[in-house]
Design a protein around this motif. Structure first.
Motif, short mmCIF file in Angstrom:
data_model
loop_
_atom_site.label_atom_id
_atom_site.label_comp_id
_atom_site.label_asym_id
_atom_site.label_seq_id
_atom_site.Cartn_x
_atom_site.Cartn_y
_atom_site.Cartn_z
N MET A 127 -45.43 62.95 -31.26
CA MET A 127 -44.94 62.79 -32.87
C MET A 127 -43.73 61.73 -33.05
O MET A 127 -44.17 60.97 -33.91
N LEU A 128 -42.87 61.86 -32.29
CA LEU A 128 -41.76 60.66 -32.42
C LEU A 128 -42.10 59.68 -31.97
O LEU A 128 -41.86 58.57 -32.67
N GLU A 129 -43.08 59.46 -30.88
CA GLU A 129 -43.57 58.20 -30.66
C GLU A 129 -44.49 57.54 -31.68
O GLU A 129 -44.41 56.42 -32.03
N GLU A 130 -45.07 58.47 -32.45
CA GLU A 130 -45.87 58.02 -33.46
C GLU A 130 -45.09 57.46 -34.56
O GLU A 130 -45.41 56.23 -35.28
N ILE A 131 -44.23 58.04 -35.06
CA ILE A 131 -43.05 57.68 -35.81
C ILE A 131 -42.36 56.34 -35.55
O ILE A 131 -42.29 55.39 -36.39
N VAL A 132 -41.75 56.26 -34.34
CA VAL A 132 -41.28 54.75 -33.62
C VAL A 132 -42.41 53.70 -33.81
O VAL A 132 -42.23 52.73 -34.42
N ALA A 133 -43.69 54.18 -33.56
CA ALA A 133 -44.69 53.08 -33.39
C ALA A 133 -45.14 52.54 -34.74
O ALA A 133 -45.08 51.12 -34.80
N VAL A 134 -45.10 53.44 -35.78
CA VAL A 134 -45.58 53.04 -37.09
C VAL A 134 -44.06 52.34 -37.79
O VAL A 134 -44.53 51.33 -38.19
N GLY A 135 -43.12 53.00 -37.45
CA GLY A 135 -41.86 52.16 -38.20
C GLY A 135 -41.46 51.17 -37.71
O GLY A 135 -40.93 50.27 -38.45
#
Length: 455
Positions: A127-135
């Motif tokens: 989920m942190l990877e998702e947040i970094v990827a989108v952000g």
């Protein structure tokens, strides 16, 4: 720690007021129920809710609320017993029911809190990877070098562990850190609810939610005819309140210094901190999944991860902010809250099993027992198949045994003394607890049997 005299006097004064007049003070004083909510709103709840909505649409929305109602009744009984006597739950089970049962209960709570961390740390890292990827637009997904991405996720897992360990370690100090942590959990739970409400609101604006079908789905009308569907229903009935939740709850009550005067507050605390957030979050996730995925040609039975769901929400028209970023924040909050509670459960269980003093250095080091679970980033894809089934079976079978122990304790004069329910009140308590035990036992036996046949 003992609750202040002013707090106890305030509760006695509130008892004479109408119910609605008590609510603001009860909300301010609440806490342990919210910790239970943080523990149950983990990765398992997220994935189960996604599966229920994506595979069965709105038909099974009633399953998780009913599951929580069963757990709620049993936690009411435990809070009443613990606050009436002030005796630690493990010692009550050991001295008034059976020492072997008490040991198995604590050992299962300890083991499950360690093992399930192996799935929660990869989930948090993902989920942190998702947040970094989108952000930021930076992502290692799809890279040929899988080892680089694993190290990237491992760094995220270690970061999550540091946050959880710091929180649990300071909670273990007792006193003011307990209040601070409980306040943080209230804010985190509110954030999780708002995140998934945003996802459902976006889906509704896109015309992806049939609200009449949603309302109908909360009324039990049918059961799925396939074995996988029945297993999903029965597993949900047996795991809304897990074995480690049943163990650690009584200790969070005592940690706050709650006593006899807090018995009514404890019931309110469970409803507001555990039951309502659980029903809201699981229902919102299932509704969003039903609107976006139900009826698709995708084979997602038991295979839908939160990261995959986030991308599918985007593909369904929700956009990257709602579909991936907001959804990822919600799931991350669920996983982190659950991981902290796993640590607290390990501390309490280890202290009881080995006779350590609470808040001693050994107790606080025991809080860190789930630390090897950060390796789940590397291991879970291969070890999951070997430990999920036996862990679920052992802990699942011990859950109704713990419930039986509470039923026995509820009728022991040597334990409850004058607080033992009598007459019609005792009959109501016992009947409700018996219904819960039968329902959970049936779910465990059936779901484990089906799983063994298909393993």
């Amino acid at each position: 720690m003992t609750a202040s005299r002013a707090e106890r006097e305030e509760l006695l004064a509130l008892a004479a007021k109408p119910v609605l007049a008590r609510m603001p003070a009860y909300l301010r004083l609440s806490g342990p129920g919210w910790l239970q909510g943080a523990m149950t709103l983990g990765g398992g709840s997220a994935i189960t809710s996604l599966t229920i909505g994506a595979v069965y649409g709105y038909e099974l929305l009633w399953v998780q609320p009913l599951s929580m109602l069963i757990g709620c009744i049993m936690l009411f009984a435990l809070s009443y017993q613990t606050l009436s006597t002030g005796v630690r739950p493990y010692r009550a089970m050991r001295d008034h029911v059976n020492p072997g049962l008490a040991w198995a209960w604590a050992a299962a709570a300890l083991a499950s809190s360690i093992i399930w961390g192996f799935s929660h740390y990869p989930l948090s890292a993902g989920m942190l990877e998702e947040i970094v990827a989108v952000g930021t637009g930076f992502s290692l997904q799809g890279e040929a070098d899988g080892a680089a991405r694993e190290l990237y996720l491992f760094a995220f897992a270690v970061l999550v562990w540091m946050v959880c360990a710091f929180t649990a370690w300071n909670y273990g100090a007792g006193g003011r850190p307990v209040r601070i942590f409980e306040t943080a959990i209230k804010l985190l739970t509110s954030m999780i609810v708002l995140a998934f409400a945003w996802v459902v609101g976006s889906a509704s604006l896109n015309g992806q939610v049939d609200w009449s079908a949603v309302m109908s789905g909360f009324v039990p009308r049918s059961l799925p005819g396939d074995a996988a569907g029945v297993t999903t229903v029965m597993a949900a009935l047996g795991t809304a309140v897990g074995i480690n939740m049943t163990f650690v709850y009584g200790y969070t009550l005592l940690e706050r210094g709650w006593q006899r005067e807090h018995r009514e507050l404890a019931r309110y605390d469970i409803v507001v901190g555990l039951v309502l957030p659980y029903i809201l979050v699981t229902s919102l996730v299932a509704i969003a999944a039903a609107g976006a995925f139900y009826g698709s040609d995708l084979s997602i039975q038991g295979k839908l991860s939160p990261a995959q769901a986030g991308q599918m929400f985007v593909d369904a028209g929700m956009g990257p902010v709602t579909g991936r970023l907001v959804f990822a924040f919600g799931v991350l909050g669920m996983a982190v809250g659950s991981l902290v509670m796993h640590m607290l459960c390990c501390g309490a269980a280890a202290a009881e099993l080995f006779g350590w003093e609470f808040h001693s250095r050994k107790y606080r080091l025991a809080l860190l027992l789930p630390t090897p679970a950060v390796l789940g980033v590397f291991l879970w894809s291969t070890m999951g198949a070997y430990v999920v089934l036996p862990t679920s079976a052992i802990c699942g079978f011990l859950l109704p045994i713990a419930y039986v122990g509470w039923l026995v304790l509820n009728n022991r004069s040597g334990y409850l003394g004058e607080d033992r329910p009598r007459g019609l009140r005792a009959a109501r308590y016992n009947m409700a607890m018996l219904v819960c035990i039968v329902a959970v036992l049936a779910s465990v036996v059936y779901s484990t049997g089906v799983a063994l046949n298909g393993f």
